[in-house]
Design a protein around this motif. Sequence first.
Motif, PDB file in Angstrom:
ATOM      1  N   THR A  28       0.831  -1.215   0.000  1.00  0.00           N
ATOM      2  CA  THR A  28       0.000   0.000   0.000  1.00  0.00           C
ATOM      3  C   THR A  28       0.859   1.255   0.000  1.00  0.00           C
ATOM      4  O   THR A  28       0.589   2.207  -0.743  1.00  0.00           O
ATOM      5  N   VAL A  29       1.900   1.259   0.831  1.00  0.00           N
ATOM      6  CA  VAL A  29       2.700   2.485   0.982  1.00  0.00           C
ATOM      7  C   VAL A  29       3.952   2.508   0.119  1.00  0.00           C
ATOM      8  O   VAL A  29       4.521   3.574  -0.141  1.00  0.00           O
ATOM      9  N   LYS A  30       4.376   1.316  -0.344  1.00  0.00           N
ATOM     10  CA  LYS A  30       5.651   1.249  -1.071  1.00  0.00           C
ATOM     11  C   LYS A  30       5.486   0.842  -2.534  1.00  0.00           C
ATOM     12  O   LYS A  30       6.144   1.383  -3.412  1.00  0.00           O
ATOM     13  N   GLY A  31       4.578  -0.109  -2.774  1.00  0.00           N
ATOM     14  CA  GLY A  31       4.472  -0.666  -4.120  1.00  0.00           C
ATOM     15  C   GLY A  31       3.295  -0.164  -4.913  1.00  0.00           C
ATOM     16  O   GLY A  31       3.108  -0.539  -6.073  1.00  0.00           O
ATOM     17  N   ASN A  32       2.465   0.687  -4.311  1.00  0.00           N
ATOM     18  CA  ASN A  32       1.260   1.134  -5.001  1.00  0.00           C
ATOM     19  C   ASN A  32       1.166   2.657  -4.971  1.00  0.00           C
ATOM     20  O   ASN A  32       0.133   3.232  -4.639  1.00  0.00           O
ATOM     21  N   GLN A  33       2.275   3.311  -5.310  1.00  0.00           N
ATOM     22  CA  GLN A  33       2.355   4.762  -5.239  1.00  0.00           C
ATOM     23  C   GLN A  33       1.347   5.446  -6.162  1.00  0.00           C
ATOM     24  O   GLN A  33       0.819   6.508  -5.836  1.00  0.00           O
ATOM     25  N   ALA A  34       1.059   4.823  -7.308  1.00  0.00           N
ATOM     26  CA  ALA A  34       0.115   5.422  -8.260  1.00  0.00           C
ATOM     27  C   ALA A  34      -1.276   5.514  -7.653  1.00  0.00           C
ATOM     28  O   ALA A  34      -1.977   6.524  -7.815  1.00  0.00           O
ATOM     29  N   ALA A  35      -1.698   4.462  -6.924  1.00  0.00           N
ATOM     30  CA  ALA A  35      -3.007   4.478  -6.296  1.00  0.00           C
ATOM     31  C   ALA A  35      -3.070   5.520  -5.182  1.00  0.00           C
ATOM     32  O   ALA A  35      -4.092   6.202  -5.012  1.00  0.00           O
ATOM     33  N   LEU A  36      -1.973   5.646  -4.430  1.00  0.00           N
ATOM     34  CA  LEU A  36      -1.933   6.665  -3.384  1.00  0.00           C
ATOM     35  C   LEU A  36      -2.040   8.063  -3.992  1.00  0.00           C
ATOM     36  O   LEU A  36      -2.785   8.919  -3.499  1.00  0.00           O
ATOM     37  N   ALA A  37      -1.288   8.303  -5.063  1.00  0.00           N
ATOM     38  CA  ALA A  37      -1.312   9.615  -5.713  1.00  0.00           C
ATOM     39  C   ALA A  37      -2.699   9.925  -6.263  1.00  0.00           C
ATOM     40  O   ALA A  37      -3.185  11.054  -6.156  1.00  0.00           O
ATOM     41  N   ASP A  38      -3.360   8.905  -6.823  1.00  0.00           N
ATOM     42  CA  ASP A  38      -4.700   9.105  -7.376  1.00  0.00           C
ATOM     43  C   ASP A  38      -5.689   9.478  -6.269  1.00  0.00           C
ATOM     44  O   ASP A  38      -6.653  10.203  -6.512  1.00  0.00           O
ATOM     45  N   GLY A  40      -4.858  11.247  -3.738  1.00  0.00           N
ATOM     46  CA  GLY A  40      -4.414  12.512  -3.167  1.00  0.00           C
ATOM     47  C   GLY A  40      -3.461  12.370  -2.005  1.00  0.00           C
ATOM     48  O   GLY A  40      -3.318  13.284  -1.186  1.00  0.00           O
ATOM     49  N   ILE A  41      -2.786  11.221  -1.903  1.00  0.00           N
ATOM     50  CA  ILE A  41      -1.858  10.965  -0.804  1.00  0.00           C
ATOM     51  C   ILE A  41      -0.444  10.855  -1.359  1.00  0.00           C
ATOM     52  O   ILE A  41      -0.205  10.112  -2.321  1.00  0.00           O
ATOM     53  N   THR A  42       0.472  11.587  -0.760  1.00  0.00           N
ATOM     54  CA  THR A  42       1.871  11.556  -1.186  1.00  0.00           C
ATOM     55  C   THR A  42       2.766  11.247   0.006  1.00  0.00           C
ATOM     56  O   THR A  42       2.584  11.806   1.084  1.00  0.00           O
ATOM     57  N   ILE A  43       3.694  10.331  -0.182  1.00  0.00           N
ATOM     58  CA  ILE A  43       4.683  10.018   0.852  1.00  0.00           C
ATOM     59  C   ILE A  43       5.964  10.770   0.515  1.00  0.00           C
ATOM     60  O   ILE A  43       6.531  10.587  -0.571  1.00  0.00           O
ATOM     61  N   GLN A  44       6.388  11.628   1.424  1.00  0.00           N
ATOM     62  CA  GLN A  44       7.601  12.406   1.193  1.00  0.00           C
ATOM     63  C   GLN A  44       8.785  11.460   0.978  1.00  0.00           C
ATOM     64  O   GLN A  44       9.047  10.586   1.790  1.00  0.00           O
ATOM     65  N   GLY A  45       9.480  11.651  -0.128  1.00  0.00           N
ATOM     66  CA  GLY A  45      10.599  10.780  -0.451  1.00  0.00           C
ATOM     67  C   GLY A  45      10.202   9.577  -1.281  1.00  0.00           C
ATOM     68  O   GLY A  45      11.066   8.820  -1.723  1.00  0.00           O
ATOM     69  N   GLY A  46       8.895   9.368  -1.459  1.00  0.00           N
ATOM     70  CA  GLY A  46       8.420   8.273  -2.293  1.00  0.00           C
ATOM     71  C   GLY A  46       8.653   6.902  -1.670  1.00  0.00           C
ATOM     72  O   GLY A  46       8.888   6.774  -0.463  1.00  0.00           O
ATOM     73  N   ALA A  47       8.612   5.884  -2.501  1.00  0.00           N
ATOM     74  CA  ALA A  47       8.720   4.509  -2.031  1.00  0.00           C
ATOM     75  C   ALA A  47      10.051   4.238  -1.344  1.00  0.00           C
ATOM     76  O   ALA A  47      10.134   3.424  -0.412  1.00  0.00           O
ATOM     77  N   ASP A  48      11.114   4.932  -1.780  1.00  0.00           N
ATOM     78  CA  ASP A  48      12.437   4.674  -1.202  1.00  0.00           C
ATOM     79  C   ASP A  48      12.528   5.085   0.262  1.00  0.00           C
ATOM     80  O   ASP A  48      13.425   4.640   0.980  1.00  0.00           O
ATOM     81  N   SER A  49      11.612   5.945   0.704  1.00  0.00           N
ATOM     82  CA  SER A  49      11.654   6.397   2.096  1.00  0.00           C
ATOM     83  C   SER A  49      10.973   5.408   3.034  1.00  0.00           C
ATOM     84  O   SER A  49      11.014   5.576   4.263  1.00  0.00           O
ATOM     85  N   VAL A  50      10.324   4.359   2.480  1.00  0.00           N
ATOM     86  CA  VAL A  50       9.642   3.351   3.289  1.00  0.00           C
ATOM     87  C   VAL A  50      10.593   2.187   3.518  1.00  0.00           C
ATOM     88  O   VAL A  50      11.119   1.607   2.571  1.00  0.00           O
ATOM     89  N   SER A  51      10.846   1.841   4.754  1.00  0.00           N
ATOM     90  CA  SER A  51      11.778   0.751   5.061  1.00  0.00           C
ATOM     91  C   SER A  51      11.020  -0.454   5.607  1.00  0.00           C
ATOM     92  O   SER A  51       9.971  -0.324   6.231  1.00  0.00           O
ATOM     93  N   ILE A  52      11.573  -1.622   5.374  1.00  0.00           N
ATOM     94  CA  ILE A  52      10.999  -2.887   5.822  1.00  0.00           C
ATOM     95  C   ILE A  52      11.905  -3.481   6.892  1.00  0.00           C
ATOM     96  O   ILE A  52      13.091  -3.720   6.644  1.00  0.00           O
ATOM     97  N   ASP A  53      11.367  -3.702   8.070  1.00  0.00           N
ATOM     98  CA  ASP A  53      12.107  -4.370   9.147  1.00  0.00           C
ATOM     99  C   ASP A  53      11.640  -5.817   9.207  1.00  0.00           C
ATOM    100  O   ASP A  53      10.678  -6.153   9.902  1.00  0.00           O
ATOM    101  N   PHE A  54      12.319  -6.685   8.461  1.00  0.00           N
ATOM    102  CA  PHE A  54      11.880  -8.074   8.315  1.00  0.00           C
ATOM    103  C   PHE A  54      11.896  -8.805   9.656  1.00  0.00           C
ATOM    104  O   PHE A  54      10.982  -9.582   9.964  1.00  0.00           O
TER     105      PHE A  54
END
Length: 475
Positions: A28-38, A40-54
Amino acid sequence: ANFLGGDCLNMGCVPSKSLIHAAKLAHTVKGNQAALADAGITIQGGADSVSIDFAKIMERIRRIRAGISHHDSAERFTKELGVEVFMGRGTFVDNSSVMVNGQTLKFNKAVIATGGYPSLLPMPGLKELHQMNTNPGNKPRPYVMTNETFFNMTEQPQHLVVCGPGVIGVEMAQSMQRLGTKVTVLGRSGRILPKEDDDHAKTIQDQLEQDGVEFRLSVTEYVGVVLTGNILDNGHPEMSFKIQEQTDGKKVYTELLVDAVLVATGRRPNVNGMELEKAGVEYDGRAGIVVNDKLQTTNQNIYSAGDCCSQYKFTHAADFMARAVVRNALFFGKERMSQMLIPYATFTDPEIASVGLYGKDLDAKVVPFRTFEKHFKDNDRAICDGETEGMVRIRVDAKSDKILGATIIGKNAGNMISEITLAMQSGTGLGTLASVIHPYPTTAEAIRQAGDLFNRTKLTPATKSILRGLIKVQR
């Protein structure tokens, strides 16, 4: 399984759905940026700013599992339910007694519910590396896994190869890809999810490919797997995984450099080591324990339930088989396995859920049927949610509205299939479902709308003419 709660709690449904939850959030927050933008939601720094703590994802899985485990615990069974629990391997002594840890227990009735276990491919090197995964000694642990060990990982693999494009394989492949692992799925049949309709299986495959999963589905031979001697940054030993593929009519050898292998090529029943012969219980190493329709074994006082005796390897199927065994064994019940209507779901994104017979099953039985479909692209709630992929497909008897089978592919399909299962169980026809009022807007309306499509088929030219006449009279 070696733990109370069996596969589902410890290494199946519970941990896998917890992993799927994390993967959906990541997507939702990392791999679906187009849906978020549509939206009206923008994550500052885009997908690269989202980290995964496995490691934290896997820790949450273990925490959830521990939280649920009390329901299946020895403490609950002994203190709350008054059940005597004997921990150990049980073996039959004769047709009315079993031995556990040297203690002989006599019984009037018994049930065998030993479940199943994942089978390994006959691939050179695979069995040895799998054994090293469970018992590495002082060597680096090679991550050759089945579902029994998959959820023990703490470090995220860089490249995971999944052997088997069935339910477990595709669920874990999509989840791991969405969490950032490169995933390659291998198979022999040229397609995924062999039980599902071709177009539905393709929809799932298309989505996984869009997520980044690579498919190699024309494998003719699993040649071998060996350690390369390299240790990757995550601490995983690198492996050379070699296959032979059929490409453009030619056999081609391919080497994949991976640091994790998930074998999801099927399961076998746990039937060995119990001295079933002494109890007069017939069994087969592949098909499992032989039972009749009332779930009795060839010893009329011993019953069986679950993966060890059934082709329906689902937790909910085992649950209702166990209920039937209790009624039949203790309360003179007449429950029959053939009367059970068992739905099932694959929790990919989109989900796919089915109940009853598929079109190919009906064709094989030479049963005439009609199919009614309602696509989510025409459903208002699906449009609002941006989840328009999929449909409701319902198959009915050719001469009535009796529902013979159904498949739903789309968001929350696993939850939606229960309405159709209830209709089939109660004998409610598709035409009647059209009169069930659903909240608006919901995706479940598609089920009612499929009923509308059926009812329209009853409007023959003669009926239409009569109705037009009635309308004219009232003008």
